[in-house]
Design a protein around this motif. Structure first.
Motif, PDB file in Angstrom:
ATOM      1  N   SER A  44       0.837  -1.192   0.000  1.00  0.00           N
ATOM      2  CA  SER A  44       0.000   0.000   0.000  1.00  0.00           C
ATOM      3  C   SER A  44       0.870   1.238   0.000  1.00  0.00           C
ATOM      4  O   SER A  44       1.923   1.271   0.643  1.00  0.00           O
ATOM      5  N   THR A  45       0.432   2.260  -0.724  1.00  0.00           N
ATOM      6  CA  THR A  45       1.141   3.529  -0.698  1.00  0.00           C
ATOM      7  C   THR A  45       0.590   4.446   0.381  1.00  0.00           C
ATOM      8  O   THR A  45       1.149   5.490   0.673  1.00  0.00           O
ATOM      9  N   SER A  46      -0.522   4.058   0.992  1.00  0.00           N
ATOM     10  CA  SER A  46      -1.166   4.902   1.999  1.00  0.00           C
ATOM     11  C   SER A  46      -1.161   4.275   3.386  1.00  0.00           C
ATOM     12  O   SER A  46      -1.771   4.813   4.312  1.00  0.00           O
ATOM     13  N   GLY A  47      -0.483   3.141   3.535  1.00  0.00           N
ATOM     14  CA  GLY A  47      -0.429   2.491   4.845  1.00  0.00           C
ATOM     15  C   GLY A  47      -1.723   1.845   5.265  1.00  0.00           C
ATOM     16  O   GLY A  47      -1.994   1.682   6.459  1.00  0.00           O
ATOM     17  N   ASN A  48      -2.528   1.442   4.297  1.00  0.00           N
ATOM     18  CA  ASN A  48      -3.841   0.901   4.628  1.00  0.00           C
ATOM     19  C   ASN A  48      -4.085  -0.467   4.011  1.00  0.00           C
ATOM     20  O   ASN A  48      -5.213  -0.871   3.797  1.00  0.00           O
ATOM     21  N   ALA A  49      -3.026  -1.223   3.707  1.00  0.00           N
ATOM     22  CA  ALA A  49      -3.183  -2.576   3.183  1.00  0.00           C
ATOM     23  C   ALA A  49      -3.164  -3.583   4.332  1.00  0.00           C
ATOM     24  O   ALA A  49      -2.845  -3.249   5.473  1.00  0.00           O
ATOM     25  N   ARG A  63      -7.993  -7.509  -5.728  1.00  0.00           N
ATOM     26  CA  ARG A  63      -7.211  -6.273  -5.862  1.00  0.00           C
ATOM     27  C   ARG A  63      -7.488  -5.302  -4.716  1.00  0.00           C
ATOM     28  O   ARG A  63      -7.020  -4.179  -4.725  1.00  0.00           O
ATOM     29  N   ILE A  64      -8.270  -5.754  -3.732  1.00  0.00           N
ATOM     30  CA  ILE A  64      -8.573  -4.916  -2.576  1.00  0.00           C
ATOM     31  C   ILE A  64      -7.870  -5.483  -1.361  1.00  0.00           C
ATOM     32  O   ILE A  64      -7.973  -6.671  -1.066  1.00  0.00           O
ATOM     33  N   SER A  65      -7.135  -4.627  -0.654  1.00  0.00           N
ATOM     34  CA  SER A  65      -6.421  -5.045   0.549  1.00  0.00           C
ATOM     35  C   SER A  65      -6.585  -3.944   1.579  1.00  0.00           C
ATOM     36  O   SER A  65      -6.112  -2.828   1.392  1.00  0.00           O
ATOM     37  N   ARG A  85      -2.868 -11.330 -10.988  1.00  0.00           N
ATOM     38  CA  ARG A  85      -1.910 -10.232 -10.868  1.00  0.00           C
ATOM     39  C   ARG A  85      -0.550 -10.707 -11.356  1.00  0.00           C
ATOM     40  O   ARG A  85      -0.123 -11.819 -11.053  1.00  0.00           O
ATOM     41  N   THR A  86       0.144  -9.858 -12.093  1.00  0.00           N
ATOM     42  CA  THR A  86       1.463 -10.236 -12.610  1.00  0.00           C
ATOM     43  C   THR A  86       2.558 -10.006 -11.578  1.00  0.00           C
ATOM     44  O   THR A  86       3.629 -10.610 -11.651  1.00  0.00           O
ATOM     45  N   ARG A  87       2.291  -9.128 -10.624  1.00  0.00           N
ATOM     46  CA  ARG A  87       3.177  -8.929  -9.473  1.00  0.00           C
ATOM     47  C   ARG A  87       2.319  -9.048  -8.227  1.00  0.00           C
ATOM     48  O   ARG A  87       1.338  -8.324  -8.077  1.00  0.00           O
ATOM     49  N   CYS A  88       2.700  -9.928  -7.339  1.00  0.00           N
ATOM     50  CA  CYS A  88       1.849 -10.200  -6.179  1.00  0.00           C
ATOM     51  C   CYS A  88       1.716  -8.989  -5.254  1.00  0.00           C
ATOM     52  O   CYS A  88       0.708  -8.842  -4.573  1.00  0.00           O
ATOM     53  N   SER A  89       2.716  -8.133  -5.249  1.00  0.00           N
ATOM     54  CA  SER A  89       2.704  -6.989  -4.337  1.00  0.00           C
ATOM     55  C   SER A  89       1.973  -5.780  -4.896  1.00  0.00           C
ATOM     56  O   SER A  89       1.776  -4.799  -4.175  1.00  0.00           O
TER      57      SER A  89
END
Length: 326
Positions: A81-86, A149-151, A318-322
């Motif tokens: 996450s780029t927002s710290g919310n995964a 795709r939602i975490s 997803r092609t990249r798991c992260s």
């Protein structure tokens, strides 16, 4: 049959089909034609590397567990996450390890069969193969899961059973995933391998309640030993603790024996003895054979691996798991 009854019958048929469709689409050797070497690539990578880091087996099975308890087994626990919310950012997952290991396997599979093998299936297969590679039990892993795709961090916090759980909380959170008391007891058996930290134990030792400093359900000799040699203060959050002391590298019945002796590390371990049904199950396991435990554990692992899976058009690869949008 009256028209209304026909309509009701059709609705029930559709509903049953909806609930059963995801499970039906999971199958053994799902990638047999689309990526025939997929499962071999995963097992070979594990065989090559797990002996250099056998302690990784426990985090990988824990990752599978934590993935399935949030939005089903859809690989969402791997997303950055780029927002710290995964999910990764949630308290239950801050000590998870193995993300890089799974991503490396994904890279190998993308090179072999682009956009074919899901991250969700990689987690499920990797958990099983890592446990087997360290001498533990095997279980069936039907594949065909697709990725989400939602975490969400809050969803992880609300759905993953914390180590401080009492029996009521454990029963509720497992039931939310369609898992029963037998599954609760058997899946808790994964605590026979791996480690934790004093941060998950300190409250039981030093600050259990406003009236009692030490958890009365904890064996006093075991608690004294932890205080003297491991968790020496309430503020120690980093010291490593074996979940199954003396046997943490062996997938065996030792964990259940410790629980019966009131030496389970977590409050959630002790909680298993507070219900007559789960206590009986533990005693039956301890008095049975390791082979019987392996078979029962395998069934619960396969059942957990089917929780709310996405299949067919309901998910993505997803092609990249992260990366959620890859």
């Amino acid at each position: 049959m009256k028209p209304l009854n026909i309509a009701v019958a059709l609705a029930v048929t559709v509903l049953i089909g909806t609930f059963g469709s995801s499970e039906a689409q999971l199958q053994m050797n799902f990638y047999g034609k689309s990526c025939p070497n997929a499962e071999k690539i995963i097992s070979d990578h594990i065989q090559k590397h797990i002996h250099h880091g056998p302690s990784l087996a426990a985090p990988l099975i824990r990752m599978h567990f934590h993935d399935c308890f949030v939005r089903g087994c859809d690989g969402s626990v791997l997303i950055n996450s780029t927002s710290g919310n995964a999910e990764k950012d949630s308290a239950p997952n801050l000590t998870l390890r193995g993300f890089g290991f799974v991503e490396r396997i994904k890279t190998l599979l993308e090179a072999e069969c682009p956009k074919t093998v899901s991250c969700a299936d990689i987690i499920a297969l990797t958990a099983r193969d890592a446990v087997v590679a360290t001498g533990g039990p095997s279980w069936r892993v039907p594949t065909g899961r697709r990725d989400g795709r939602i975490s969400n961090s809050t969803e992880a916090f609300n759905n993953i059973p914390p180590p401080t759980s009492n029996f009521t909380t454990l029963q509720r959170l497992f039931a939310n995933q369609g898992l029963n008391l037998k599954d609760l007891v058997l899946l808790s058996g994964a605590h026979t391998i791996g480690v934790s930290h004093c941060s998950s134990m300190n409250t039981r030792l030093y600050n259990f309640s406003t009236t009692v400093k030490q958890d009365p359900s904890l064996d006093t000799e075991y608690a004294a030993n932890l205080k003297a040699n491991k968790c020496k203060s309430l503020n120690d959050n980093t010291t490593i603790l074996e979940m199954d002391p003396g046997s943490r590298r062996s997938f065996d019945l030792s964990y259940y024996r410790l629980v019966l002796k009131r030496r389970g590390l977590f409050q959630s371990d002790a909680a298993l003895t507070t219900n007559s049904a789960t206590l009986k199950m533990i005693n039956d396991l301890v008095n049975g054979s390791e082979e019987k435990f392996y078979k029962a554990f395998a069934k619960s692992m396969e059942k957990m691996g089917r929780v709310k899976v996405k299949t067919g058009s309901s998910g993505v690869i997803r092609t990249r798991c992260s990366v959620a949008g890859s």
